[in-house]
Scaffold this active site. Structure first.
Site, short mmCIF file in Angstrom:
data_model
loop_
_atom_site.label_atom_id
_atom_site.label_comp_id
_atom_site.label_asym_id
_atom_site.label_seq_id
_atom_site.Cartn_x
_atom_site.Cartn_y
_atom_site.Cartn_z
N HIS A 4 -6.95 -6.26 -0.62
CA HIS A 4 -5.82 -5.36 -0.41
C HIS A 4 -4.81 -5.89 0.61
CE1 HIS A 4 -3.83 -1.49 -0.75
NE2 HIS A 4 -3.88 -1.29 0.55
N SER A 18 0.84 -1.20 0.00
CA SER A 18 0.00 0.00 0.00
C SER A 18 0.88 1.26 0.00
CB SER A 18 -0.95 -0.05 1.20
OG SER A 18 -1.98 0.89 1.11
N ASP A 57 -9.03 -5.70 -4.96
CA ASP A 57 -8.64 -4.61 -4.07
C ASP A 57 -9.71 -3.53 -4.03
OD1 ASP A 57 -7.17 -2.47 -2.78
OD2 ASP A 57 -5.34 -3.53 -3.36
#
Length: 276
Positions: A252, A99, A225
């Protein structure tokens, strides 16, 4: 695209990755900490590799106040200053960022280059060559989560927000929609405020003599995601092409939802004859 149901293929990939041992440095995303890598760390260590999981400033067990962080350099200090810059001169690491942890990987590439980073693996991560300089950078690299976060005005409501918190009612469906329930519950107990000012200031210039493209990069896409959309991921890949793109059919948080498959890809990417 990786067929996550093909166990034989994963065994082959793991065999490839065991040809050499590496020092993996795992960098979390926003709100998370070193704790989110517990499954991945266990598997990598079982395969014979060294693993360091970093808590960036204000994350995990780091006691810094997210509302007091106004620069990305300060946020990234545990990685750049306290870890990578102190490694022996002949030691390199495989950086893995999740991320917004991708910004920390890019920071390390700009600051230290191939002298310290042998490979950077972006796992559904922000991968912008120089950080947030343009509106396009923000559009591609920052999730659109205005409704899912609570703004914190640590310097008063007349000033810009200093941090954000993920609203509890959205955490499961955002981050962990394919992950085990117990991991989602664990995360709900450990997520911390995000130092939004520090992240928004992530802009990078090359260090003296640093060639950022000398560091091999791999991108791992996550097709289910709900934080960093597949379109955003693919836009960043087009704008700064890595040497390889891998795919996981996960949410995610593949470190929770598909740790074995993620580790298989990390071992494959870090093999001596791959992506170099």
């Amino acid at each position: 695209m990786v067929d996550v149901g093909d166990d034989h293929k994963h065994e082959e990939e793991e065999d490839v990755g065991r040809r050499r041992t590496h020092h993996f440095v795992l960098v979390h995303g926003v709100g998370h900490g070193a704790w989110c890598w517990y499954k991945v760390r266990t598997l990598l260590q079982a395969a014979g590799h060294s693993v360091t999981c970093v808590d960036l400033s204000s994350a995990g067990i780091d006691a810094s106040d997210a509302n007091a962080l106004s620069s990305f350099d300060a946020y990234d200090q545990p990685l750049i200053t306290h870890l990578l810059s102190t490694l022996p001169a002949d030691q390199k690491v495989v950086l893995v960022g999740h991320s917004a942890g991708g910004l920390s990987l890019t920071h390390a590439i700009h600051a230290l280059g191939a002298a310290k980073v042998s490979l950077a693996v972006f796992v559904c991560a922000t991968m912008l060559r120089s950080g947030f300089w343009t509106p396009q950078d923000t559009q591609d690299g920052a999730p659109d989560l205005d409704q899912e976060v609570e703004l914190v005005f640590g310097e008063g409501p007349e000033n810009a927000p200093t941090s954000v918190r993920f609203k509890p009612e959205f955490q499961r469906q955002l981050f962990y929609n394919e992950s085990p329930e117990e991991d989602a519950v664990l995360a709900s107990m450990l997520l911390k405020p995000v130092p939004v000012r520090a992240l928004q200031s992530a802009r990078f210039d090359n260090g003296e003599g640093i060639d950022v493209d000398a560091v091999s990069r791999v991108y791992v896409k996550t097709t289910k995601d709900r934080v960093l959309t597949l379109e955003q991921q693919e836009n960043m890949i087009k704008r700064w092409p890595p040497c390889e793109v891998m795919t996981l059919e996960t949410d995610h948080s593949p470190f929770f939802s598909a740790p074995n498959h993620l580790v298989s890809l990390l071992l494959k990417a870090s093999s001596s004859d791959y992506c170099h």
